[in-house]
Design a protein around this motif. Structure first.
Motif, PDB file in Angstrom:
ATOM      1  N   LEU A 110    -133.515 -24.981 -60.142  1.00 49.91           N
ATOM      2  CA  LEU A 110    -134.881 -25.444 -60.376  1.00 49.91           C
ATOM      3  C   LEU A 110    -135.274 -26.474 -59.321  1.00 49.91           C
ATOM      4  CD1 LEU A 110    -137.257 -25.115 -62.299  1.00 49.91           C
ATOM      5  CD2 LEU A 110    -136.278 -26.886 -63.741  1.00 49.91           C
ATOM      6  N   LYS A 111    -134.362 -27.378 -59.021  1.00 55.50           N
ATOM      7  CA  LYS A 111    -134.615 -28.383 -57.987  1.00 55.50           C
ATOM      8  C   LYS A 111    -134.840 -27.722 -56.639  1.00 55.50           C
ATOM      9  CE  LYS A 111    -132.577 -32.542 -55.936  1.00 55.50           C
ATOM     10  NZ  LYS A 111    -131.374 -33.443 -55.935  1.00 55.50           N
ATOM     11  N   GLU A 112    -134.012 -26.708 -56.347  1.00 54.20           N
ATOM     12  CA  GLU A 112    -134.141 -25.985 -55.081  1.00 54.20           C
ATOM     13  C   GLU A 112    -135.480 -25.254 -55.014  1.00 54.20           C
ATOM     14  OE1 GLU A 112    -131.702 -22.566 -52.527  1.00 54.20           O
ATOM     15  OE2 GLU A 112    -131.050 -23.147 -54.537  1.00 54.20           O
ATOM     16  N   MET A 113    -135.859 -24.608 -56.123  1.00 51.45           N
ATOM     17  CA  MET A 113    -137.124 -23.877 -56.171  1.00 51.45           C
ATOM     18  C   MET A 113    -138.314 -24.815 -55.980  1.00 51.45           C
ATOM     19  SD  MET A 113    -137.139 -20.533 -56.666  1.00 51.45           S
ATOM     20  CE  MET A 113    -136.074 -19.174 -57.195  1.00 51.45           C
ATOM     21  N   LYS A 114    -138.274 -25.970 -56.640  1.00 49.38           N
ATOM     22  CA  LYS A 114    -139.378 -26.924 -56.520  1.00 49.38           C
ATOM     23  C   LYS A 114    -139.477 -27.465 -55.099  1.00 49.38           C
ATOM     24  CE  LYS A 114    -139.686 -28.410 -61.348  1.00 49.38           C
ATOM     25  NZ  LYS A 114    -139.547 -29.532 -62.303  1.00 49.38           N
ATOM     26  N   ALA A 115    -138.333 -27.702 -54.477  1.00 49.00           N
ATOM     27  CA  ALA A 115    -138.342 -28.169 -53.083  1.00 49.00           C
ATOM     28  C   ALA A 115    -138.934 -27.098 -52.182  1.00 49.00           C
ATOM     29  CB  ALA A 115    -136.929 -28.514 -52.644  1.00 49.00           C
ATOM     30  N   LYS A 116    -138.554 -25.850 -52.428  1.00 48.60           N
ATOM     31  CA  LYS A 116    -139.089 -24.746 -51.634  1.00 48.60           C
ATOM     32  C   LYS A 116    -140.588 -24.586 -51.869  1.00 48.60           C
ATOM     33  CE  LYS A 116    -137.090 -22.442 -49.348  1.00 48.60           C
ATOM     34  NZ  LYS A 116    -136.861 -22.469 -47.887  1.00 48.60           N
ATOM     35  N   SER A 117    -141.013 -24.765 -53.124  1.00 51.43           N
ATOM     36  CA  SER A 117    -142.438 -24.670 -53.439  1.00 51.43           C
ATOM     37  C   SER A 117    -143.223 -25.748 -52.705  1.00 51.43           C
ATOM     38  CB  SER A 117    -142.656 -24.798 -54.952  1.00 51.43           C
ATOM     39  OG  SER A 117    -144.024 -24.761 -55.272  1.00 51.43           O
ATOM     40  N   SER A 118    -142.683 -26.977 -52.701  1.00 48.11           N
ATOM     41  CA  SER A 118    -143.348 -28.081 -52.002  1.00 48.11           C
ATOM     42  C   SER A 118    -143.432 -27.784 -50.507  1.00 48.11           C
ATOM     43  CB  SER A 118    -142.580 -29.385 -52.231  1.00 48.11           C
ATOM     44  OG  SER A 118    -142.565 -29.716 -53.608  1.00 48.11           O
TER      45      SER A 118
END
Length: 214
Positions: free
Chosen positions: A129-137
């Protein structure tokens, strides 16, 4: 189980590979984030439920052990009183409780395994989830930069068009000015005719004067 299977697919997937295949990477990441958050909440709820069941079972085992000890005491008491029949009943009850305790203890081990597995999955989910949010940002930042570049490019094009139109208008003005100056400096056809007639008349008069003076 379908939820955990889908979750496993997301956790084990490579984000960059998914983005390469996606038509809209940003939407795909946002969708995956929502799925992960839903799964995370479901995992936490399942862990809480498993822990509650384990606590209840642990209390049950404690009570069963207390009852088993009580039946053992009763068996001894019955033997002391010469009541072998009652001693046999007490021993049978104690043995039955002993079997239940073994079964319940196996269930406790199963609960421990399930809870540990869920907690491991929860950690992996949090990391993904952290990785996905970083990628989204990152994707949104890139999208904003691209939008700003497009806007700046359009402004430059607009500015260039305005400059070009200004130069065209200036050139048209200069041409019109030169044409006006040319019109002013050039005699009109009527004036040209008048001067020709005056010159012809003067020549006639000069010839006439020569004839008279001859």
């Amino acid at each position: 189980m379908n939820t955990f299977k889908r979750l496993g697919d997301i956790i084990s997937s490579n984000i960059n590979s998914l983005l390469d295949r996606a038509e809209n990477p940003e939407k795909m990441v946002d969708f995956s984030i929502r799925k992960l958050e839903d799964s995370r909440n479901e995992i936490k709820a399942t862990i809480a439920s498993k822990k509650a069941q384990k606590d209840n079972l642990q209390r049950k085992v404690i009570e069963e052990r207390e009852n088993m000890a009580r039946w053992a005491e009763r068996a001894h008491l019955a033997v002391q009183k010469g009541r072998d029949d009652m001693a046999r009943e007490a021993i049978a009850a104690r043995q039955e409780l002993e079997k239940r305790i073994k079964t319940d203890e196996e269930s406790l081990k199963s609960f421990d395994g399930a809870i540990n597995s869920l907690e491991t999955t929860l950690l992996k989910t949090d990391e993904k989830l952290k990785e996905m949010k970083a990628k989204s940002s990152e994707l949104k930042a890139r999208a904003r930069c691209a939008s700003e570049r497009i806007k700046a490019h359009r402004e430059i094009e607009k500015s260039s068009d305005s400059e070009w139109l200004r130069k065209i208008e200036e050139l048209n003005y200069r041409i019109e000015k030169l044409e006006c100056e040319a019109d002013i400096s050039s005699p009109s056809p009527e004036k040209e005719t008048t001067f020709e007639e005056m010159e012809r008349d003067e020549a006639i008069e000069e010839e006439l004067r020569r004839i008279k003076n001859a």
